[in-house]
Design a protein around this motif. Structure first.
Motif, PDB file in Angstrom:
ATOM      1  N   ASP A 116      32.871  35.687  31.988  1.00  0.00           N
ATOM      2  CA  ASP A 116      32.855  34.375  31.349  1.00  0.00           C
ATOM      3  C   ASP A 116      32.756  33.264  32.394  1.00  0.00           C
ATOM      4  O   ASP A 116      31.965  32.327  32.244  1.00  0.00           O
ATOM      5  CB  ASP A 116      34.114  34.210  30.504  1.00  0.00           C
ATOM      6  CG  ASP A 116      34.159  32.898  29.769  1.00  0.00           C
ATOM      7  OD1 ASP A 116      33.115  32.494  29.209  1.00  0.00           O
ATOM      8  OD2 ASP A 116      35.239  32.274  29.730  1.00  0.00           O
ATOM      9  N   ALA A 117      33.514  33.372  33.449  1.00  0.00           N
ATOM     10  CA  ALA A 117      33.475  32.353  34.501  1.00  0.00           C
ATOM     11  C   ALA A 117      32.115  32.347  35.200  1.00  0.00           C
ATOM     12  O   ALA A 117      31.573  31.267  35.494  1.00  0.00           O
ATOM     13  CB  ALA A 117      34.589  32.607  35.509  1.00  0.00           C
TER      14      ALA A 117
ATOM     15  N   TRP B  66      40.138  43.053  30.071  1.00  0.00           N
ATOM     16  CA  TRP B  66      40.397  41.628  29.851  1.00  0.00           C
ATOM     17  C   TRP B  66      40.004  40.818  31.086  1.00  0.00           C
ATOM     18  O   TRP B  66      39.358  39.761  30.973  1.00  0.00           O
ATOM     19  CB  TRP B  66      41.870  41.419  29.505  1.00  0.00           C
ATOM     20  CG  TRP B  66      42.229  39.993  29.265  1.00  0.00           C
ATOM     21  CD1 TRP B  66      41.918  39.237  28.172  1.00  0.00           C
ATOM     22  CD2 TRP B  66      42.946  39.139  30.149  1.00  0.00           C
ATOM     23  NE1 TRP B  66      42.413  37.965  28.321  1.00  0.00           N
ATOM     24  CE2 TRP B  66      43.063  37.883  29.532  1.00  0.00           C
ATOM     25  CE3 TRP B  66      43.525  39.327  31.404  1.00  0.00           C
ATOM     26  CZ2 TRP B  66      43.709  36.812  30.129  1.00  0.00           C
ATOM     27  CZ3 TRP B  66      44.169  38.253  31.996  1.00  0.00           C
ATOM     28  CH2 TRP B  66      44.256  37.026  31.362  1.00  0.00           C
ATOM     29  N   LEU B  67      40.364  41.291  32.269  1.00  0.00           N
ATOM     30  CA  LEU B  67      40.002  40.585  33.497  1.00  0.00           C
ATOM     31  C   LEU B  67      38.494  40.595  33.722  1.00  0.00           C
ATOM     32  O   LEU B  67      37.925  39.596  34.181  1.00  0.00           O
ATOM     33  CB  LEU B  67      40.719  41.208  34.690  1.00  0.00           C
ATOM     34  CG  LEU B  67      42.207  40.906  34.795  1.00  0.00           C
ATOM     35  CD1 LEU B  67      42.825  41.690  35.952  1.00  0.00           C
ATOM     36  CD2 LEU B  67      42.449  39.422  34.979  1.00  0.00           C
TER      37      LEU B  67
ATOM     38  N   LYS C 111      29.578  30.672  32.870  1.00  0.00           N
ATOM     39  CA  LYS C 111      29.771  29.221  32.857  1.00  0.00           C
ATOM     40  C   LYS C 111      29.193  28.596  34.127  1.00  0.00           C
ATOM     41  O   LYS C 111      28.527  27.553  34.073  1.00  0.00           O
ATOM     42  CB  LYS C 111      31.248  28.867  32.731  1.00  0.00           C
ATOM     43  CG  LYS C 111      31.785  29.032  31.347  1.00  0.00           C
ATOM     44  CD  LYS C 111      33.244  28.606  31.287  1.00  0.00           C
ATOM     45  CE  LYS C 111      33.817  28.862  29.908  1.00  0.00           C
ATOM     46  NZ  LYS C 111      35.239  28.507  29.820  1.00  0.00           N
TER      47      LYS C 111
ATOM     48  N   ILE D 136      36.200  40.615  31.405  1.00  0.00           N
ATOM     49  CA  ILE D 136      35.633  39.635  30.475  1.00  0.00           C
ATOM     50  C   ILE D 136      35.845  38.223  31.002  1.00  0.00           C
ATOM     51  O   ILE D 136      34.951  37.377  30.921  1.00  0.00           O
ATOM     52  CB  ILE D 136      36.239  39.820  29.068  1.00  0.00           C
ATOM     53  CG1 ILE D 136      35.730  41.121  28.458  1.00  0.00           C
ATOM     54  CG2 ILE D 136      35.926  38.645  28.171  1.00  0.00           C
ATOM     55  CD1 ILE D 136      36.418  41.514  27.174  1.00  0.00           C
ATOM     56  N   LYS D 137      37.014  37.961  31.563  1.00  0.00           N
ATOM     57  CA  LYS D 137      37.288  36.638  32.127  1.00  0.00           C
ATOM     58  C   LYS D 137      36.362  36.326  33.300  1.00  0.00           C
ATOM     59  O   LYS D 137      35.865  35.205  33.436  1.00  0.00           O
ATOM     60  CB  LYS D 137      38.748  36.534  32.586  1.00  0.00           C
ATOM     61  CG  LYS D 137      39.738  36.475  31.461  1.00  0.00           C
ATOM     62  CD  LYS D 137      39.586  35.187  30.696  1.00  0.00           C
ATOM     63  CE  LYS D 137      40.688  35.036  29.686  1.00  0.00           C
ATOM     64  NZ  LYS D 137      40.544  33.792  28.924  1.00  0.00           N
ATOM     65  N   VAL D 138      36.123  37.307  34.163  1.00  0.00           N
ATOM     66  CA  VAL D 138      35.249  37.098  35.319  1.00  0.00           C
ATOM     67  C   VAL D 138      33.815  36.857  34.862  1.00  0.00           C
ATOM     68  O   VAL D 138      33.135  35.949  35.357  1.00  0.00           O
ATOM     69  CB  VAL D 138      35.341  38.303  36.284  1.00  0.00           C
ATOM     70  CG1 VAL D 138      34.233  38.261  37.325  1.00  0.00           C
ATOM     71  CG2 VAL D 138      36.700  38.333  36.955  1.00  0.00           C
TER      72      VAL D 138
END
Length: 50
Positions: free
Chosen positions: A21-22, A14-15, A25, A17-19
């Motif tokens: 994604d950031a 999960w982390l 962006k 994927i968040k990294v």
């Protein structure tokens, strides 16, 4: 102990994927700013960065 390891793996995925994604962006915003400068610089009389 296996449930704890499974929870850590899920949290790690999960982390990650968040990294990612950031970072994507940030990369797209940089690309948008470069494209905007590329199109606006000749119209506004700004110098080329290279």
């Amino acid at each position: 102990m296996s449930w704890f390891a499974f929870a850590l793996v899920v949290l790690g995925v999960w982390l990650a994927i968040k990294v990612v994604d950031a970072l994507l962006k940030l990369a797209f915003w940089c690309l948008a700013l470069v494209a905007a400068y590329w199109f606006l610089a000749p119209l506004a009389g700004w110098s080329w960065p290279f």
